[in-house]
Design an enzyme around this catalytic site. Sequence first.
Site, PDB file in Angstrom:
ATOM      1  N   ASP A   1      -3.621  -2.156   7.656  1.00 55.35           N
ATOM      2  CA  ASP A   1      -3.623  -3.606   7.836  1.00 55.35           C
ATOM      3  C   ASP A   1      -4.931  -4.030   8.504  1.00 55.35           C
ATOM      4  O   ASP A   1      -5.594  -3.215   9.151  1.00 55.35           O
ATOM      5  CB  ASP A   1      -2.409  -3.987   8.692  1.00 55.35           C
ATOM      6  CG  ASP A   1      -2.408  -5.456   9.061  1.00 55.35           C
ATOM      7  OD1 ASP A   1      -2.511  -6.290   8.154  1.00 55.35           O
ATOM      8  OD2 ASP A   1      -2.321  -5.763  10.264  1.00 55.35           O
TER       9      ASP A   1
ATOM     10  N   ASP B   1       0.428  -3.355  12.638  1.00 50.51           N
ATOM     11  CA  ASP B   1       0.835  -3.730  13.993  1.00 50.51           C
ATOM     12  C   ASP B   1       1.728  -4.964  14.047  1.00 50.51           C
ATOM     13  O   ASP B   1       2.248  -5.306  15.109  1.00 50.51           O
ATOM     14  CB  ASP B   1      -0.405  -3.991  14.866  1.00 50.51           C
ATOM     15  CG  ASP B   1      -1.008  -5.366  14.589  1.00 50.51           C
ATOM     16  OD1 ASP B   1      -1.130  -5.742  13.405  1.00 50.51           O
ATOM     17  OD2 ASP B   1      -1.330  -6.069  15.562  1.00 50.51           O
TER      18      ASP B   1
END
Length: 736
Positions: free
Chosen positions: A424, A624
């Site tokens: 990500d 996250d």
Amino acid sequence: MKGIYPITGMMCAVCSNTVQKTASDQPGVISAEVNFANASLALEWNPKITSPEKIAAAIRDAGYDMIIEQSEEKAVEEKEKHDAKEYSDMKRRTIIAWALTIPLSAMCMLHLHFPCAPWLYMVMTLAVMAGCGSGFFKRGIKALLTGAPSMDSLVALSTTVSFLFSLFNTIFPEVMTSRGLNADLYYEGAAMIIAFVLTGKLMETRSRHNTELALKALMGLQPTEALLLLPDGEQKMVGISEIKAGDFIVVRPGEKIPADGVVTEGTSAVDESMLTGEPLKIEKSAGDSVTAGTINGAGRFVMKAVKVGAETELSRIIKAVREAQGSKAPVQRLVDKISAVFVPTVIGISLLTLIIWLCIGGEYLVVGITAAVSVLVIACPCALGLATPTAMMVGIGRGARMGILVKDAAALERLGKVNVLAIDKTGTITEGTPDVTDVASSSSLSENELKEIYAIVLGAEMNSIHPLSEAISRYLKGKNIAPLSPDSFNYIPGKGIDCRYDGKDYRIGSVDNEQSGENTVLIDRAKSWLNEGAGVVGVYSDLRLLIVFKVEDSLRPDAGATISTLFSLGIKTILLTGDKRSTAEHIAREAGITHVEPEMLPADKQAYISSLMKEGKIVAMAGDGINDTRALAEADVSIAMGSGSDIAIEAAQLTITGGKLSSIPQAIKLARATLRIIRENLFWAFIYNVIGIPIAAGVLFPIGFMLNPMFASAAMALSSVCVVTNSLRLGKMKLK
């Protein structure tokens, strides 16, 4: 319900299989997994049908014990007491065994003849077997009677055969001599087997305890007391269990922080290396969060407890490490199946060996008995049983010290095979908070005019909660600008802020070509920044563009080196993000990532991970945020940054507790090193048995070599110690 319970009395992998089968067969047990390396049973049961007490009773009937306490910590403490007592007792029995065996062996090997010598040898051997090796016979015979023979059964059978054969020759020597055979005595062989096996178990037990050092070190970080600040201002030292959420605690220099919380008064620097792996202390002042188990520096501060006891980050890490060390890697399940049939197979080979030698000729009776006993003694299910779990325990423990929290052994095994990392952007490869990285202003503004506009902008942005506003506010405060409150303020969604100060109108927001007057230099600068994927905020007065701020989520400092390391490890890195293509590609270029998938919704990320896996790729996903949880759950291995959301951390199999991106390749190196150690352990365990058993059976007898049972017992003891020692190397070896 779930729980992890210490098991005592297990001596080999077959014992652990027996305990696991016994527990699994109980009504109401959903799952049961025994880890032989750390002697624990991970249970899941239906409380309406059964209870740990009922399961423990069944395990006791099988010849083992399950420790049940109200708290997990108390259970571990009780197991440590039991282990210490068992180790002390084993050490005493080993010393006594050798004290009797050495003179016995010396007399036998020197062929000393004196009245009643055979009877003296018999008494000394019986003392070793009954006094020092009684546990082997109790457990071994019980295991045989229950149809689940163990390593203890092998020791009991081999020594009993040696002893009874020698006793027969002592009482009826003429039976052998009348047939032209020697009435040889093998008392020293039986005693030596007991002594060697006890020595091996003593060394193995000591080595296995070293594999638990990482967990013990983590538990040692937990403070036992805290200085409670009472409402009247008095201070009182209390036990850690008395601390409640909302209490105020005084933390003095050098003390361990007793709970997760927030600093309310004072300043200090805190050693957070147990979480981050970084040796540098982190400055803390009012409003900053602190974590239980970290160590206060030279300052004194007051904190408000937010999470206490089992809710703290340290307790969560300890629980996760314990569960991970108790879990089984997929390769271990194959080994368990082999171990389950190992001992019966060895007993069968031993009997077959004796029969073959007797078929060759009656004069080979002694050779046949010697070979059969050697087969029983040299076979070692322990080496097989310890090969995987000891390496996993050491690997997971080292990971915890490095700030890599592994939730289960299977994840560590899969991580070692990963060849694609999907990562990500925001908060994972970038810092996760936008910052002003560049500013350009009109050349027509004097220094005083520029400062005044900065002050007006700060006054206006402080009233906004937009992330870009927060970034600009932080930047201007860092330049020691004092805010000027606007006379009027109006937030326009999607556009920005309109405000008025001292009779002048200002707009702070997106850059608009049509409202930029003749300031083409600033417009060109803004376009350039937008093409880089950055956010741009312009400041206008009377339709004139005066200032432009470049705001972007900065790349993590270790991102470039991390991607380079991953490439050298043969892992393809793919950037998955919901951001627009220009932003994603700019960040990817900076980091060195060549493959970008932009503008992806959570479902798109999940589908993309699935497509990679269908192509045969072994995929790890690192993220996250809450939006990453679907992709994390889909991947072969999921990695959460410890600085991210609780939901992402819960969904992931690995957590980088310090949030360092560079820990990802370190985790992969650790996983690969662990797999390498496991392969080495299994190779030597299998090779040892594949080569040792035929030699013990007498295949080299035609060339004049016959393995003595006492040397076979020494080899068996050494094999387990070698496997554990090889696993312990993982704790200190250089990862590459």
